[in-house]
Design a protein around this motif. Structure first.
Motif, mmCIF file in Angstrom:
data_model
loop_
_atom_site.group_PDB
_atom_site.id
_atom_site.type_symbol
_atom_site.label_atom_id
_atom_site.label_comp_id
_atom_site.label_asym_id
_atom_site.label_seq_id
_atom_site.Cartn_x
_atom_site.Cartn_y
_atom_site.Cartn_z
ATOM 1 N N PHE A 251 0.878 -1.169 0.000
ATOM 2 C CA PHE A 251 0.000 0.000 0.000
ATOM 3 C C PHE A 251 0.914 1.217 0.000
ATOM 4 O O PHE A 251 1.435 1.609 1.034
ATOM 5 N N VAL A 252 1.117 1.786 -1.178
ATOM 6 C CA VAL A 252 2.151 2.814 -1.274
ATOM 7 C C VAL A 252 1.789 4.112 -0.584
ATOM 8 O O VAL A 252 2.634 4.814 -0.071
ATOM 9 N N LYS A 253 0.497 4.433 -0.559
ATOM 10 C CA LYS A 253 0.198 5.776 -0.065
ATOM 11 C C LYS A 253 -0.847 5.796 1.043
ATOM 12 O O LYS A 253 -1.622 4.861 1.227
ATOM 13 N N VAL A 254 -0.827 6.876 1.762
ATOM 14 C CA VAL A 254 -1.935 7.214 2.649
ATOM 15 C C VAL A 254 -2.720 8.257 1.870
ATOM 16 O O VAL A 254 -2.181 9.287 1.503
ATOM 17 N N GLY A 255 -3.981 7.961 1.572
ATOM 18 C CA GLY A 255 -4.691 8.812 0.616
ATOM 19 C C GLY A 255 -5.856 9.581 1.195
ATOM 20 O O GLY A 255 -5.930 9.845 2.403
ATOM 21 N N ASP A 256 -6.791 9.895 0.315
ATOM 22 C CA ASP A 256 -7.888 10.794 0.664
ATOM 23 C C ASP A 256 -8.810 10.258 1.747
ATOM 24 O O ASP A 256 -9.208 10.985 2.652
ATOM 25 N N TYR A 257 -9.187 8.983 1.620
ATOM 26 C CA TYR A 257 -10.114 8.441 2.621
ATOM 27 C C TYR A 257 -9.545 8.637 4.024
ATOM 28 O O TYR A 257 -10.188 9.159 4.919
ATOM 29 N N PHE A 258 -8.305 8.175 4.169
ATOM 30 C CA PHE A 258 -7.684 8.251 5.488
ATOM 31 C C PHE A 258 -7.566 9.702 5.950
ATOM 32 O O PHE A 258 -7.984 10.047 7.052
ATOM 33 N N ASN A 259 -7.019 10.539 5.082
ATOM 34 C CA ASN A 259 -6.780 11.923 5.491
ATOM 35 C C ASN A 259 -8.063 12.688 5.778
ATOM 36 O O ASN A 259 -8.157 13.422 6.762
ATOM 37 N N THR A 260 -9.068 12.496 4.924
ATOM 38 C CA THR A 260 -10.338 13.175 5.152
ATOM 39 C C THR A 260 -10.956 12.732 6.473
ATOM 40 O O THR A 260 -11.427 13.546 7.273
ATOM 41 N N PHE A 261 -10.926 11.424 6.693
ATOM 42 C CA PHE A 261 -11.506 10.924 7.942
ATOM 43 C C PHE A 261 -10.749 11.491 9.132
ATOM 44 O O PHE A 261 -11.341 11.976 10.094
ATOM 45 N N TYR A 262 -9.433 11.421 9.034
ATOM 46 C CA TYR A 262 -8.598 11.832 10.163
ATOM 47 C C TYR A 262 -8.792 13.313 10.489
ATOM 48 O O TYR A 262 -8.899 13.691 11.655
ATOM 49 N N THR A 263 -8.859 14.139 9.462
ATOM 50 C CA THR A 263 -8.939 15.572 9.736
ATOM 51 C C THR A 263 -10.365 16.063 9.979
ATOM 52 O O THR A 263 -10.571 17.024 10.699
ATOM 53 N N GLN A 264 -11.374 15.381 9.381
ATOM 54 C CA GLN A 264 -12.724 15.945 9.473
ATOM 55 C C GLN A 264 -13.749 15.127 10.244
ATOM 56 O O GLN A 264 -14.708 15.667 10.768
ATOM 57 N N HIS A 265 -13.581 13.810 10.302
ATOM 58 C CA HIS A 265 -14.684 13.000 10.839
ATOM 59 C C HIS A 265 -14.355 12.176 12.072
ATOM 60 O O HIS A 265 -15.227 11.500 12.606
ATOM 61 N N LEU A 266 -13.122 12.188 12.481
ATOM 62 C CA LEU A 266 -12.751 11.396 13.656
ATOM 63 C C LEU A 266 -13.550 11.898 14.855
ATOM 64 O O LEU A 266 -13.482 13.066 15.197
ATOM 65 N N PRO A 267 -14.353 11.009 15.481
ATOM 66 C CA PRO A 267 -15.266 11.480 16.532
ATOM 67 C C PRO A 267 -14.567 11.853 17.833
ATOM 68 O O PRO A 267 -15.200 12.408 18.719
ATOM 69 N N PHE A 268 -13.312 11.517 17.981
ATOM 70 C CA PHE A 268 -12.599 11.845 19.227
ATOM 71 C C PHE A 268 -11.107 11.882 18.929
ATOM 72 O O PHE A 268 -10.660 11.448 17.876
ATOM 73 N N GLU A 269 -10.362 12.410 19.868
ATOM 74 C CA GLU A 269 -8.903 12.401 19.758
ATOM 75 C C GLU A 269 -8.405 10.974 20.022
ATOM 76 O O GLU A 269 -8.811 10.336 20.996
#
Ligand code: ADP
Ligand code: MG
Length: 713
Positions: A251-269
């Motif tokens: 898995f070469v990259k960390v992409g949009d799904y991960f980054n979007t979730f991490y920055t915008q939708h993660l329900p807690f720290e």
């Protein structure tokens, strides 16, 4: 020429065919090497002299220096006994004979120092030693002897057939004669030096014929180290070989799904532990080896979110992911939770269980195969052959102890077949990455020895703000108070579990207990004020699910159940766990059950109900549960109480068939041995350096003659 240690034991002088057969069948000794590795259970120490005031009841054989001050013949029902009063400067004791009285009486000397040797026990207010070995002190001092005598493991059959400890000792001596006590060194000079270990020959000599306590301790240390070192070497090499041989999907990259979730939708720290574990997983997925990782984390430590974010990494690289749980209820819970998280990201996710309809299945099959379905959650149903993926990149298995290794292997084969020039590997699927999650806290030492082929990540931290569960132990006689407590909690809007033991599905008594308990609870908590769910193993799965669901939805306040709820269910509003006959549960089960509460913001409670009759182990278990919420600490106690074999199940116990080390007592040495292995492999991964010749040779021999030191199952 040195003696070949693979020589069959029959060839040793003093071991005829009969004895050889017995040694083989009773002790698993086939070769010289096996005999050499028959380590004594204990030693009789003839270097230590006890004072009479130091004696303890039922100790092992001991020796005392003193004099006889009085001799007396006493008549008793059957014959006579001879009693001598024996004294040293700290007190007096009795020496007793029942046979050979006449001869002994004539030969005993008063007021001359003797060394006596035997087992002393406390009898009628005084220590007495029956039929002691005796020697005049003057003679004793002139004798040369091996001071410590080895006592070997034995069986009833062996002693009945005359293979006593003395015989085994003699055979062992013969072996040392024939080999001249010279054994090939199996550790490197570097290790011997840095770890201050004595040589193999010295260690083997002193483990069987210790010259003194100090050398015995050194011999034990060296042999334990060696045993643990080679277990770890084999496990770590197996893992490394696996990694170099089994190509994984990169898995070469960390992409949009991960980054979007991490920055915008993660329900807690995320907790620090969650972040660390995610990094470990990310590293595996980015390397070109297949990930085989065990994720350990106590109940409630937040494994699911880690699983989900790992799936996002797969999706970001164009792969599908699946999550398998052991029960339908759990799959549904995972599905519901993850479905919510997928929504804002526009990820397609579906659920497959035994009760999926034909229509649902058809759609799942289609979308899985054409790749439009990105995540699938399910039960064992996922393992069926007809479940075919387009591009499976990551498999997550929840609650690992319910699934066997064979099932893990089945999922391997569901990976994508990559085009390849190589004819041999052309049609072989590339295995997906595998993450196994378990809430059964296996002590690290044990995990290191058993799951050596898996890498291990640990979430050792609970999300902030959790209130520790309060655990108390109550006797059955206090049941009314417990009922009152339940009513109070329910009136605050909380829900309650009441769990009964069901040790065996077939045990009628257990069902009777459950039904009796259910009835008394129905009486105490009458309809319509209270609604009660009941779930047990004899119900149809669909009925079980229905009852569980009512409780999950908050339609019932009390869930009466057998241990079927043990694994994974999440009802944050449930704040009380009452465990009936708690003395009948094992520690890890108690801890798992307790983990069902304490999932919400409210203070939660666990009440352990028992009768007054409690054995020592039960008391330890209850005391441990009321003292700590730490799953790893509980697992350590469990390991001490039950031993590693029971914890891991018979299937894996072969791995723990240690000859001299003890996985509980020697856990620090185990860690250290593992560290040493890692250091050596770091600088010499192929064990090719001249300094490591002995290690390579021993490793090869071990993997060749599996029966010698039967380490690896
Ligand atoms: P388990 O490790 O037992 O599977 P879960 O993944 O079910 O635990 O998590 C338990 C609860 O804690 C869930 O409700 C989850 O949303 C919540 N949770 C997980 N991680 C965190 C966090 N870092 N902060 C706050 N809550 C969290
Ligand atoms: Mg879970």
């Amino acid at each position: 020429m040195s003696v070949n240690l693979q020589t069959p034991i029959d060839y040793l002088k003093g071991v005829g065919p009969n004895r050889a057969d017995l040694l083989r069948s009773e002790l698993g000794i086939h070769t010289y090497q096996d005999l050499i590795n028959l380590f004594p259970n204990r030693y009789i120490d003839r270097t230590k002299y006890y004072k009479i005031n130091q004696l303890q009841d039922n100790s092992s054989e001991i020796q005392v220096i003193g004099t006889i001050v009085n001799i007396q013949e006493i008549s008793q029902k059957h014959g006579k006994r001879l009693v001598a009063t024996f004294q040293d400067e700290t007190g007096s004791m009795e020496l007793v004979w029942f046979r050979g009285i006449k001869w002994i009486k004539e030969n005993l000397k008063r007021n001359i120092a003797y060394v006596i040797f035997g087992k002393a026990s406390w009898f009628n207010g005084v220590y007495s030693m029956p039929h002691p070995d005796m020697e005049l002190l003057t003679e004793h001092e002139q004798n040369l002897r091996s001071a410590m005598q080895a006592i070997y493991p034995s069986t009833e059959k062996l002693s009945n057939k005359g293979i006593t400890n003395r015989v085994v000792s003699k055979i062992m001596q013969q072996l040392f004669l024939e080999t001249k006590g010279k054994f090939e060194e199996s550790l490197s000079p570097g290790l011997l030096n840095s770890q201050k270990l004595i040589s193999k020959s010295d260690a083997l000599f002193n483990i069987h014929f210790p010259k003194n306590q100090d050398l015995l301790a050194k011999a034990e240390f060296r042999l334990k180290f060696e045993e643990l070192f080679y277990i770890q070497l084999q496990l770590i090499l197996k893992n490394l070989i696996h990694k170099s041989k089994i190509k994984g999907l990169t898995f070469v990259k960390v992409g949009d799904y991960f980054n979007t979730f991490y920055t915008q939708h993660l329900p807690f720290e995320l907790t620090d532990a969650q972040k660390r574990v995610l990094k470990e997983i990310r590293q595996d997925l980015g390397s070109n080896a297949q990930m085989n990782r065990l994720l350990q984390g106590d109940v409630g430590s937040g494994k699911t979110i880690v699983a989900f974010m790992s799936m996002l990494m797969a999706l970001d690289n164009g792969f599908q992911a699946c999550l398998m749980a052991p029960t339908a209820i759990l799959s549904v819970q995972h599905y519901n939770g993850l479905h919510e998280l997928c929504k804002p990201l526009n990820i397609s996710i579906k659920l497959l269980t035994g009760s999926s309809t034909t229509l649902e299945r058809k759609e799942i099959d289609e979308t899985l195969q054409n790749g439009s379905l990105q995540i699938i959650i399910g039960t064992h149903a996922l393992l069926e052959d007809k479940v075919v993926f387009n591009n499976l990149g990551l498999v997550i298995i929840d609650e690992q102890h319910r699934f066997g290794v064979a099932q893990r292997a089945k999922l391997w084969k569901k990976g994508p077949t990559q085009s390849s020039q190589n004819e041999e590997t052309k049609s072989v699927p590339t295995p997906p990455h595998i993450l196994v999650m378990t809430a059964t806290p296996i002590p690290r030492t044990l995990a290191m020895s058993v799951y050596g082929d898996l890498d291990i990540s640990v979430i050792d931290e609970l999300p902030a703000g959790r209130k520790p569960i309060k655990t108390v132990h109550r006797f059955d006689t206090n049941r009314l108070k417990v009922f009152k407590f339940m009513r109070d909690e329910i009136s605050k809007g909380r829900q309650v579990y009441v769990v009964y033991p069901l040790i065996q599905e077939s045990a009628k008594m257990d069902y009777k207990d459950l039904m009796d308990g259910y009835e008394s609870i129905v009486r105490e908590f009458p309809i319509p004020t209270y609604q009660i769910s009941i779930v047990h193993g004899k119900m149809k799965p669909s009925d079980k699910d229905f009852e569980m669901q009512r409780f999950i939805n908050g339609e019932t306040q009390i869930m009466v159940a057998t241990t079927v709820i043990e694994v994974g269910v999440n009802v944050p509003n449930a704040s009380v766990m009452v465990i009936e006959s708690a003395e009948r549960f094992g520690l890890s089960q108690l801890h798992q059950l307790r983990g069902r509460v304490g999932r919400g913001a409210e203070q939660s409670y666990c009440i352990l109900m028992t009768s007054h009759k409690l054995g020592n182990d039960s008391k330890t278990r209850l005391e441990t549960m009321t003292r700590t919420n730490d799953g790893f600490e509980i697992a350590e106690v469990d390991l001490k109480l039950r031993g590693p074999g029971d914890i891991m199940g018979t299937q894996q116990s072969g791995v723990l068939n240690l000859k001299i080390a003890d996985i509980v007592k020697d856990k620090d040495l185990l860690k250290h041995a593992r560290f040493c292995v890692q250091q050596i492999l770091k600088s010499d991964p192929g064990l090719n350096q001249s300094g490591n010749i002995a290690i390579l040779k021993t490793y090869r021999a071990l993997t060749k003659y599996k029966n010698i030191w039967n380490y690896i199952s």
